[in-house]
Design a protein around this motif. Structure first.
Motif, PDB file in Angstrom:
ATOM      1  N   ALA A   1       0.840  -1.212   0.000  1.00 34.95           N
ATOM      2  CA  ALA A   1       0.000   0.000   0.000  1.00 34.95           C
ATOM      3  C   ALA A   1       0.872   1.257   0.000  1.00 34.95           C
ATOM      4  N   GLY A   2       0.578   2.150  -0.914  1.00 31.84           N
ATOM      5  CA  GLY A   2       1.306   3.419  -0.999  1.00 31.84           C
ATOM      6  C   GLY A   2       2.681   3.303  -1.623  1.00 31.84           C
ATOM      7  N   LYS A   3       3.092   2.087  -1.936  1.00 25.07           N
ATOM      8  CA  LYS A   3       4.432   1.906  -2.506  1.00 25.07           C
ATOM      9  C   LYS A   3       4.362   1.147  -3.834  1.00 25.07           C
ATOM     10  N   ARG A   4       3.255   1.348  -4.530  1.00 27.94           N
ATOM     11  CA  ARG A   4       3.114   0.730  -5.848  1.00 27.94           C
ATOM     12  C   ARG A   4       3.508   1.746  -6.910  1.00 27.94           C
ATOM     13  N   GLY A   5       4.103   1.235  -7.984  1.00 28.12           N
ATOM     14  CA  GLY A   5       4.537   2.149  -9.044  1.00 28.12           C
ATOM     15  C   GLY A   5       3.988   1.760 -10.402  1.00 28.12           C
ATOM     16  N   THR A   6       3.497   2.750 -11.115  1.00 24.12           N
ATOM     17  CA  THR A   6       3.069   2.519 -12.497  1.00 24.12           C
ATOM     18  C   THR A   6       3.422   3.761 -13.326  1.00 24.12           C
ATOM     19  N   TYR A   7       2.795   3.937 -14.489  1.00 28.24           N
ATOM     20  CA  TYR A   7       3.247   4.970 -15.439  1.00 28.24           C
ATOM     21  C   TYR A   7       2.119   5.885 -15.891  1.00 28.24           C
ATOM     22  N   GLY A   8       2.525   6.995 -16.437  1.00 34.86           N
ATOM     23  CA  GLY A   8       1.565   7.945 -16.977  1.00 34.86           C
ATOM     24  C   GLY A   8       0.801   7.344 -18.145  1.00 34.86           C
ATOM     25  N   THR A   9      -0.283   7.983 -18.505  1.00 28.59           N
ATOM     26  CA  THR A   9      -1.203   7.381 -19.479  1.00 28.59           C
ATOM     27  C   THR A   9      -0.677   7.379 -20.908  1.00 28.59           C
ATOM     28  N   GLU A  10       0.454   8.010 -21.152  1.00 26.52           N
ATOM     29  CA  GLU A  10       1.037   7.958 -22.504  1.00 26.52           C
ATOM     30  C   GLU A  10       2.113   6.889 -22.610  1.00 26.52           C
ATOM     31  N   ASN A  11       2.397   6.227 -21.517  1.00 29.07           N
ATOM     32  CA  ASN A  11       3.456   5.223 -21.517  1.00 29.07           C
ATOM     33  C   ASN A  11       2.898   3.853 -21.906  1.00 29.07           C
ATOM     34  N   GLY A  12       3.578   3.153 -22.805  1.00 28.99           N
ATOM     35  CA  GLY A  12       3.119   1.853 -23.277  1.00 28.99           C
ATOM     36  C   GLY A  12       2.994   0.818 -22.173  1.00 28.99           C
ATOM     37  N   LEU A  13       3.821   0.941 -21.139  1.00 30.33           N
ATOM     38  CA  LEU A  13       3.730  -0.025 -20.038  1.00 30.33           C
ATOM     39  C   LEU A  13       2.404   0.118 -19.301  1.00 30.33           C
ATOM     40  N   MET A  14       1.949   1.374 -19.197  1.00 31.81           N
ATOM     41  CA  MET A  14       0.647   1.582 -18.546  1.00 31.81           C
ATOM     42  C   MET A  14      -0.460   0.982 -19.404  1.00 31.81           C
ATOM     43  N   HIS A  15      -0.327   1.120 -20.708  1.00 33.74           N
ATOM     44  CA  HIS A  15      -1.338   0.556 -21.609  1.00 33.74           C
ATOM     45  C   HIS A  15      -1.403  -0.956 -21.431  1.00 33.74           C
ATOM     46  N   ALA A  16      -0.223  -1.589 -21.405  1.00 36.12           N
ATOM     47  CA  ALA A  16      -0.189  -3.052 -21.261  1.00 36.12           C
ATOM     48  C   ALA A  16      -0.710  -3.472 -19.883  1.00 36.12           C
ATOM     49  N   PHE A  17      -0.341  -2.710 -18.862  1.00 39.60           N
ATOM     50  CA  PHE A  17      -0.818  -3.027 -17.505  1.00 39.60           C
ATOM     51  C   PHE A  17      -2.340  -2.951 -17.458  1.00 39.60           C
ATOM     52  N   PHE A  18      -2.872  -1.956 -18.152  1.00 37.44           N
ATOM     53  CA  PHE A  18      -4.322  -1.799 -18.191  1.00 37.44           C
ATOM     54  C   PHE A  18      -4.986  -3.029 -18.835  1.00 37.44           C
TER      55      PHE A  18
END
Lengths: 365, 270
Positions: free
Chosen positions: A179-196
């Motif tokens: 909790a509070g220590k998770r990391g992801t990416y902005g909405t223009e980053n491909g990693l965020m797209h794949a995570f989604f």
């Protein structure tokens, strides 16, 4: 769409001449579609090949390992442009006057451009003219245009000095200990797209279940949102993030520096890809050079060197897995690559506005 | 002469303001001197390894010197155009002068990305062969830098007493001689300030360069962005140290030159 490529004959020359008389502005483009390449070195007569490729250390390595020799062998000059993004440049200049002859992409941006017009040769058209493509795994052609030459599985990068033991499931990201220590990416980053997409697949019916993904990501908040993967590594190193969406090779590079962390491959096995496209309306010599450069890119020699440097996996079955990954049990065999899949980027691009808007609200941006 | 007392709230605000402005420079310098692997703050120990990495990087050095040359070329043209435009705005009675002034300053008001993309699209449309060339990039930088010269020279002209030039004319000086010998020295501070602004704005320009930069000719901000995107090592901050040093040096050098010139003028006057 599959198009049969042909070598010009006297008849096609005559036909071409007649067509050119009627349609002078398209003479080069009509010719360009008929270029073939058989894998041999040829003299390009000092021609210039325009390429869109990543910059920084990536450029320095690829130039040294591939491009410098290529320029010498083919008597050509490579114009290297690393000022991303490519999409607006392609669209502004139009398909008939391609901004790059050959271009390297992440798939979400490539899909967006592909949907905007007839910019690129199809996968089949490229395969017929790139001998080394014959040895590539089938997922190298999943984009429908261009060829994927390297890939990395998506992983969680996590610190090993926290309580609770190793990460062993996709849903571990949502565990209370992070909790509070998770990391992801902005909405223009491909990693965020794949995570989604992977989150939709995990929490919903399939990768298209957007509502399930939105709900799950809301549950994961607060998350630290980074723009770049290397920035995320620094957050992990400093302990500001304990678990983060990442890609295998880059995350392992941090482990090699002695940071107490490890990676866990998502069990659904989506992959991040590097895909090169060749512009349909590139001029003939440039198109032939593009085929040649694509062929060299897919050669085991270059892929081995690239894997050693950046820990990317090759899509060519004849190339080897770099030592660091091989020691971790990674193989380049039909069984090892069978489970890999590429998220449906066509779907993502078609729904990008809604996804981006909603994710920005979830992130509080 | 006794110094005027500054009210302490104003003094406190000034200190906070200076700290606010200097903090990013402080962070960049320290981040570039880190001994760690990543661009982080505070630094993990101090080391010159990333400064050395910058100096050994062909990519960074070529980007640095390219940006330097580009900024110099931009400064020269922007100073000439900006000074001419400021004179025109200050002295002409053309209808719609206020609108014209706003038009001249519009590149600064618009987001740089918009200006860069608009130029990129225009170059392609016009077929002039300027798209993604050094000349196209130069035009973009001039467009974005000139308003700063117009602003500073315009301010200098507003404070300048036109009757001085009229006096020179009444004593027989030609218009050009009156301008060169009377007006120009009086507004030179504004021109110098504007040219420094033009140089600095061009040297640090990112948004316009994103669309206009030419293959194999990467300005330093684009090279730094690429480094952050694909490596995130502190060499970008080390490059920043050199960029800051160059900008400070150019400002100090200009001040120095101005002072020397004044000294010479005084000596000639004695």
């Amino acid at each position: 769409m599959t198009r049969k490529l042909i070598t010009p004959t006297r008849r096609t020359l005559l036909k071409g001449g007649a067509a050119a008389a009627l349609s002078a502005p398209f003479i080069n483009h009509a010719w360009a579609q008929d270029v073939t390449y058989d894998g041999e070195v040829f003299d390009a007569g000092g021609a210039t090949l325009n390429i869109g490729e990543w910059g920084g250390g990536w450029e320095e390595f690829v130039r040294a390992a591939l491009v410098d020799q290529f320029e010498e062998d083919f008597n050509c000059t490579v114009n290297w442009d690393s000022s991303f993004p490519w999409f607006p440049k392609f669209v502004t200049q139009g398909p008939q006057d391609p901004v790059f002859d050959i271009c390297n992409w992440n798939l979400p941006n490539l899909t967006q451009t592909k949907q905007a017009g007839d910019y690129f040769l199809t996968t089949d058209e490229v395969r017929e003219n790139v001998p080394n493509a014959a040895n590539c795994w089938e997922f190298a052609f999943a984009s429908g245009t261009g060829i994927t030459w390297a890939y990395m599985p998506y992983v969680y990068a996590y610190r090993t000095d926290i309580e609770g033991g190793p990460v062993d499931s996709f849903r571990a990201f949502w565990e209370e200990r992070f909790a509070g220590k998770r990391g992801t990416y902005g909405t223009e980053n491909g990693l965020m797209h794949a995570f989604f997409m992977a989150t939709a697949r995990e929490f919903g019916e399939d990768q298209y279940d957007m509502q399930a993904a939105f709900a799950a990501l809301e549950e994961a908040m607060p998350m630290k949102v980074s723009e770049f993967t290397f920035n995320m590594l620094s957050l992990i190193e400093r302990g500001e993030v304990d678990i983060a969406v990442h890609i295998e090779g880059e995350a392992l590079s941090l482990q090699r520096k002695g940071v107490p962390m490890d990676v866990w491959l998502w069990d659904s096995r989506p992959i991040l890809t590097q895909t090169k496209t060749i512009s349909r309306y590139a001029d003939p010599m440039q198109k032939r050079l593009a085929f040649a450069l694509m062929n060299r890119t897919l050669s085991p020699e270059f892929l081995n060197a690239f894997g050693d440097e950046f820990l990317w996996r090759p899509t060519n079955s004849e190339a080897r897995i770099t030592q660091v990954l091989a020691e971790a049990g990674v193989e380049n065999t039909p069984e090892a690559v069978e489970a890999f899949w590429v998220p449906d980027w066509d779907f993502f691009v078609e729904n990008k506005l809604e996804i981006t808007d909603r994710l920005n609200r979830i992130f509080g941006l | 002469m006794t110094e005027r007392a500054i009210p302490w709230p104003m003094m406190a605000l000034a200190v906070v303001g200076f700290a606010y402005m200097l903090l990013p420079i402080f962070v960049v310098v320290l981040a570039g001197l880190t001994a760690g692997e990543f661009l982080t703050f505070p630094p993990e120990g101090l080391s010159l390894r990333w400064v050395a990495a910058f100096l050994q990087s062909e990519k960074y050095l070529s980007a640095f010197f390219f940006s330097f040359r580009l900024a110099l070329m931009t400064m020269v043209v922007a100073t000439i155009l900006g000074t001419a435009a400021a004179l025109f705005l200050a002295r002409s009675d053309v209808v719609g002068k206020a609108a014209l002034r706003a038009f001249f300053l519009s590149p600064v008001v618009l987001p740089g990305v918009v200006v860069g993309f608009a130029l990129f699209a225009f170059f392609i449309y016009s077929g002039m062969g300027l798209s993604r060339t050094i000349w196209g990039l130069w035009i973009g930088h001039i467009l974005y830098s000139t308003p700063y010269v117009i602003g500073t020279v315009g301010a200098a002209l507003a404070a300048y007493d036109d009757s001085l030039e009229e006096a020179a004319r009444s004593l027989g000086a030609s218009p050009w001689r009156a301008f060169r010998k009377v007006t120009l020295p009086n507004i030179s501070q504004g021109i110098q300030a504007g040219s420094i602004f033009a140089f600095i704005v061009s040297f640090g320009q990112f948004e316009v360069s994103l669309f206009l930069s030419a293959p194999n000719a990467e300005p330093l901000p684009i090279a730094m962005y690429n480094s952050l995107r694909y490596q995130f090592d502190p060499s970008a901050a080390a490059a920043g140290i050199f960029a800051i040093t160059l900008v400070i040096a150019s400002v100090l050098l200009t001040n120095r030159l101005v002072n020397i010139r004044r000294l010479l003028e005084r000596q000639q006057g004695q």
